[in-house]
Design an enzyme around this catalytic site. Structure first.
Site, PDB file in Angstrom:
ATOM      1  N   GLU A 150       0.823  -1.213   0.000  1.00  0.00           N
ATOM      2  CA  GLU A 150       0.000   0.000   0.000  1.00  0.00           C
ATOM      3  C   GLU A 150       0.858   1.265   0.000  1.00  0.00           C
ATOM      4  O   GLU A 150       1.607   1.510   0.952  1.00  0.00           O
ATOM      5  CB  GLU A 150      -0.902   0.008   1.233  1.00  0.00           C
ATOM      6  N   GLU A 156       3.109  10.049   6.036  1.00  0.00           N
ATOM      7  CA  GLU A 156       3.210   8.768   6.722  1.00  0.00           C
ATOM      8  C   GLU A 156       4.392   7.930   6.261  1.00  0.00           C
ATOM      9  O   GLU A 156       4.805   7.009   6.969  1.00  0.00           O
ATOM     10  CB  GLU A 156       1.911   7.985   6.558  1.00  0.00           C
ATOM     11  N   ASP A 183      -5.804   3.028  -1.528  1.00  0.00           N
ATOM     12  CA  ASP A 183      -6.707   3.622  -0.542  1.00  0.00           C
ATOM     13  C   ASP A 183      -7.061   5.016  -1.040  1.00  0.00           C
ATOM     14  O   ASP A 183      -6.166   5.826  -1.322  1.00  0.00           O
ATOM     15  CB  ASP A 183      -5.974   3.672   0.803  1.00  0.00           C
ATOM     16  N   THR A 184      -8.355   5.308  -1.137  1.00  0.00           N
ATOM     17  CA  THR A 184      -8.765   6.599  -1.687  1.00  0.00           C
ATOM     18  C   THR A 184      -8.245   7.774  -0.868  1.00  0.00           C
ATOM     19  O   THR A 184      -8.014   8.858  -1.408  1.00  0.00           O
ATOM     20  CB  THR A 184     -10.296   6.691  -1.795  1.00  0.00           C
ATOM     21  N   PHE A 185      -8.031   7.578   0.422  1.00  0.00           N
ATOM     22  CA  PHE A 185      -7.507   8.665   1.253  1.00  0.00           C
ATOM     23  C   PHE A 185      -6.111   9.069   0.790  1.00  0.00           C
ATOM     24  O   PHE A 185      -5.826  10.243   0.578  1.00  0.00           O
ATOM     25  CB  PHE A 185      -7.477   8.246   2.719  1.00  0.00           C
ATOM     26  N   HIS A 186      -5.228   8.095   0.642  1.00  0.00           N
ATOM     27  CA  HIS A 186      -3.863   8.389   0.217  1.00  0.00           C
ATOM     28  C   HIS A 186      -3.830   8.838  -1.248  1.00  0.00           C
ATOM     29  O   HIS A 186      -3.080   9.756  -1.599  1.00  0.00           O
ATOM     30  CB  HIS A 186      -2.979   7.167   0.419  1.00  0.00           C
ATOM     31  N   ARG A 215     -11.207  10.853   5.714  1.00  0.00           N
ATOM     32  CA  ARG A 215     -11.240   9.577   6.427  1.00  0.00           C
ATOM     33  C   ARG A 215     -12.620   9.217   6.941  1.00  0.00           C
ATOM     34  O   ARG A 215     -12.794   8.229   7.649  1.00  0.00           O
ATOM     35  CB  ARG A 215     -10.259   9.543   7.608  1.00  0.00           C
ATOM     36  N   GLU A 244     -12.307   1.849   5.242  1.00  0.00           N
ATOM     37  CA  GLU A 244     -11.302   1.906   6.301  1.00  0.00           C
ATOM     38  C   GLU A 244     -11.320   3.291   6.936  1.00  0.00           C
ATOM     39  O   GLU A 244     -11.090   4.294   6.274  1.00  0.00           O
ATOM     40  CB  GLU A 244      -9.896   1.618   5.776  1.00  0.00           C
TER      41      GLU A 244
END
Length: 293
Positions: A150, A156, A183-186, A215, A244
């Site tokens: 990921e 991060e 992950d759509t957030f990242h 988030r 998530e």
């Protein structure tokens, strides 16, 4: 129609047998198809007991690895690298036991570890990662599991932020046991065009996590969800869409994910609103979030 899953981090951390026994029936009752189980430490939950519980509820499973300080495949310390490899093999065994096909996560360095890398240093670090990941990926493939690497956002990690950087690793390893988890957030932070990034991942896309840009629940945000779903169809993705998000219960996890405020009136509402939005989106109906604007 994709299955829709929920990561238990929405509610609890760490996950234990007792907590899962209380939580899984609720997740199934709301209509989720899958549950995503973090493996913070080997033995937090029993794979045999978990398999029986999830089978009784009709829930599919996915898992995710957790990379705190002390778990690192690119470290100069060979002992740390080996204990990290031991942990990831344990994750693969747990996933295989419960019928999960994926162990997703930043399986390269601790979350929060950032350091500058010049081109030569990056080549050295990626080469070390490829060398250490290849036997782990082959082991995962032997268990019919995929390690899904990921990319995380720049706050991060400084090693793998983008799909392009993730592909650099995955294509170098060239194992059926290694793919990408996105992950759509990242993606929202690091990619200029989310659907294009998903299409670039192509056949290597092994797992998809979804949430709002903050988030929170997917849908109450500015992301191009129809474009995201179209891109997933174009690359032939067949796995679940797993929501998530994180509880503030575990301050270590919450701090790592920068959860400083409530993202919904309740964690239950975060999950169920996200589920309703995704069901409507996949069915081609007007979504609850759109109807409320």
């Amino acid at each position: 129609m994709y299955g829709i899953g929920a990561n238990t981090w929405i509610w609890v951390s760490p996950l234990t047998d007792d907590r899962l026994a209380a939580l899984a029936p609720r997740i199934a009752g709301w209509g989720f198809d899958a549950i995503e189980l973090p493996i913070e430490s080997e033995g937090d939950w029993d794979p045999g007991r978990t398999e029986e519980l999830l089978s009784s509820l009709g829930l599919a499973a996915t898992t995710c690895a957790v990379m705190p300080p002390g778990r690192d495949l690119v470290t100069d310390d060979p002992d740390v690298a080996e204990t990290t490899a031991d942990y990831l093999r344990a994750c693969v065994r747990a996933a295989a036991r419960i019928g999960a096909r994926v162990v997703a996560g930043p399986v390269y360095a601790p979350v929060g570890r950032t350091w500058p890398l010049d081109p030569a240093g990056r080549r050295l670090t990626i080469g070390r990662l490829v060398e250490r990941l290849r036997p782990l990926a082959d082991y995962a493939a032997s268990q019919q599991v995929t390690l899904a690497l990921e990319p995380l956002n720049r706050f991060e990690t400084s090693l793998v932020n983008t799909v392009e950087q993730g592909l650099e690793v995955v294509e170098a390893v060239q194992s059926p046991g290694l793919g990408l988890a996105l992950d759509t957030f990242h993606l929202n932070i690091e990619e200029r065009d989310l659907p294009a990034a998903l299409r670039a991942a192509g056949r290597w896309l092994a797992h998809m996590q979804v949430c709002a840009n903050d988030r929170g629940a997917p849908g109450a945000d500015h992301l191009d969800w129809p474009g995201i779903v179209a891109a997933l169809a174009d690359v032939g993705y067949a796995g679940p869409l797993c929501i998530e998000s994180f509880t503030s219960e575990n301050r270590t996890i919450a701090t790592a994910a920068a959860i400083w405020r409530p993202l919904a009136p309740s964690q239950d509402e975060l999950a169920t609103a996200g589920l309703a939005f995704l069901r409507a989106l996949l069915a081609g109906r007007e979504t609850p979030a759109a109807a409320g604007r």
